[in-house]
Scaffold this active site. Structure first.
Site, PDB file in Angstrom:
ATOM      1  N   LEU A  33       0.812  -1.216   0.000  1.00 30.23           N
ATOM      2  CA  LEU A  33       0.000   0.000   0.000  1.00 30.23           C
ATOM      3  C   LEU A  33       0.847   1.268   0.000  1.00 30.23           C
ATOM      4  CD1 LEU A  33      -2.694  -1.123   2.596  1.00 30.23           C
ATOM      5  CD2 LEU A  33      -2.741  -1.337   0.101  1.00 30.23           C
ATOM      6  N   HIS A  34       0.389   2.241  -0.778  1.00 28.56           N
ATOM      7  CA  HIS A  34       1.054   3.546  -0.852  1.00 28.56           C
ATOM      8  C   HIS A  34      -0.020   4.624  -0.715  1.00 28.56           C
ATOM      9  CE1 HIS A  34      -0.599   3.477  -4.850  1.00 28.56           C
ATOM     10  NE2 HIS A  34       0.085   2.386  -5.141  1.00 28.56           N
ATOM     11  N   HIS A  37      -3.391   4.185  -2.492  1.00 30.69           N
ATOM     12  CA  HIS A  37      -4.400   3.322  -1.851  1.00 30.69           C
ATOM     13  C   HIS A  37      -5.043   4.053  -0.658  1.00 30.69           C
ATOM     14  CE1 HIS A  37      -1.627   0.118  -3.517  1.00 30.69           C
ATOM     15  NE2 HIS A  37      -2.784  -0.275  -3.977  1.00 30.69           N
ATOM     16  N   GLN A  61      -4.928 -12.941 -12.063  1.00 36.66           N
ATOM     17  CA  GLN A  61      -4.785 -11.798 -12.963  1.00 36.66           C
ATOM     18  C   GLN A  61      -3.351 -11.578 -13.434  1.00 36.66           C
ATOM     19  OE1 GLN A  61      -6.343  -9.077  -9.729  1.00 36.66           O
ATOM     20  NE2 GLN A  61      -4.980  -7.612 -10.718  1.00 36.66           N
ATOM     21  N   VAL A 176      -3.360   9.394  -7.691  1.00 38.04           N
ATOM     22  CA  VAL A 176      -2.515  10.164  -6.768  1.00 38.04           C
ATOM     23  C   VAL A 176      -1.085  10.110  -7.300  1.00 38.04           C
ATOM     24  CG1 VAL A 176      -1.697  10.378  -4.383  1.00 38.04           C
ATOM     25  CG2 VAL A 176      -4.024   9.616  -4.846  1.00 38.04           C
ATOM     26  N   ARG A 187       4.324  -0.970  -8.038  1.00 33.70           N
ATOM     27  CA  ARG A 187       5.468  -1.386  -8.864  1.00 33.70           C
ATOM     28  C   ARG A 187       6.587  -0.347  -8.869  1.00 33.70           C
ATOM     29  NH1 ARG A 187       1.066  -4.063 -11.899  1.00 33.70           N
ATOM     30  NH2 ARG A 187       1.496  -6.289 -11.746  1.00 33.70           N
TER      31      ARG A 187
HETATM   32  O1  PAF Z   1      -6.240  -2.864  -8.726  1.00 31.51           O
HETATM   33  C1  PAF Z   1      -5.909  -3.858  -8.034  1.00 31.51           C
HETATM   34  O2  PAF Z   1      -5.136  -3.747  -7.084  1.00 31.51           O
HETATM   35  C2  PAF Z   1      -6.473  -5.227  -8.389  1.00 31.51           C
HETATM   36  O3  PAF Z   1      -6.593  -5.376  -9.762  1.00 31.51           O
HETATM   37  C3  PAF Z   1      -7.779  -5.548  -7.666  1.00 31.51           C
HETATM   38  C4  PAF Z   1      -8.903  -4.601  -8.067  1.00 31.51           C
HETATM   39  C5  PAF Z   1      -7.571  -5.485  -6.163  1.00 31.51           C
HETATM   40  C6  PAF Z   1      -8.226  -6.971  -8.014  1.00 31.51           C
HETATM   41  O4  PAF Z   1      -7.264  -7.907  -7.640  1.00 31.51           O
END
Ligand code: PAF
Length: 281
Positions: A33-34, A37, A61, A176, A187
């Protein structure tokens, strides 16, 4: 802030919010988290009495050869940031909680998920749509908050929610940025100091192209050429993709006669960064 990892615990914590008559907002994340978020959490706090955040690095994903294994993970540090940001509940499930044995459903959102990132990362948006649908079904929030940096993801989620008639409002919060314009992203942690210095050139190139539109250029071909020229000014950025699409349908446009999304991905060393701007209409 309460922390849960199982579906029954999640359901009973959310039920206790509901018993108190609270509206529930949900921020799905993959952790690392940054401030971006935390801005989503802040947005969630503005629209609901209780905020639920999930942290789950969703294997579905990530494509083969993508960064699933090296994706940054630090649950303790993330939990502390969320507590300080005022989140009420953290749901951090293991993979077999999200995808228990026998899990057999894939959600595919046709159209909006198929171009751009969807075409370049086959299966990515099926993974996103599947996990988001499951998370929404588990949390049952009133509102779910997503970030504009992942513009195509937002379009996919909005289509999914509309098509399945899910009783949740989707809010999209602005990107942001660091003080030099670089969009905040988990990343960014991969970047070396030199790469970090070069990375804001992505946003500068997007803004330069937006300016070309503002001074009168409407043809997509010309605007995309302007973007390519701008990005080539920073040799440490390798252009991966750039698209100019209708901001609602994510379909390519030939000219800017409606709100459009200019979205680009670059490689800086081994790291792939994405960003976008919306203009026109
Ligand atoms: O944006 C993200 O961090 C991801 O794609 C999400 C929405 C949490 C789904 O894994």
């Amino acid at each position: 802030m309460k922390r849960v990892a199982t579906v029954p615990d999640l359901r009973s914590a959310v039920a206790s919010f509901r018993e108190k008559g609270q509206r529930v907002a949900f921020v799905p994340t993959m952790g690392a988290l940054h401030a971006g978020h935390l801005a989503l959490v802040e947005q969630a706090r503005r629209v609901a009495g209780k905020v639920v955040v999930s942290i789950f690095v969703n294997p579905k994903q990530f494509g083969p050869g993508e960064d699933f294994d090296r994706y940054p993970r630090d649950l303790e540090a993330d939990a502390e940031k969320l507590r300080e940001a005022g989140a009420d509940l953290l749901f951090a499930p293991a993979v077999d909680v999200m995808y228990p044995p026998g899990f057999a459903t894939t959600v595919h959102v046709a159209g909006v998920s198929e171009g751009m990132e969807g075409a370049r990362r086959p299966g990515h948006f099926d993974g996103v749509a599947t996990v988001v649908a499951r998370l929404l079904g588990l949390v049952l929030p009133d509102v779910a908050v997503f970030g504009q940096k992942d513009a195509q993801q937002c379009a996919v989620v909005m289509r999914l929610v509309k098509d399945l008639g899910l009783p949740v409002e989707v809010l999209v919060a602005p990107t942001v940025r660091e003080s030099d314009g670089l969009a905040m992203s988990s990343r960014n942690a991969y970047l070396s100091p030199e790469e970090r210095k070069a990375a804001p050139a992505l946003f500068r190139a997007l803004l330069a192209t937006q300016l070309v539109h503002e001074i009168g250029e409407r043809k997509a071909e010309k605007l995309l050429a302007a973007f390519r020229t701008a990005i080539s000014a920073e040799p440490r950025l390798e252009l991966d993709s750039v698209d100019l699409v209708d901001a609602a349908t994510m379909r390519p446009v030939e000219k800017v006669d409606r709100p459009v999304l200019l979205a680009a991905a670059v490689r800086v060393g081994r790291t792939r960064l994405i960003d976008n701007v919306v203009f026109g209409g």
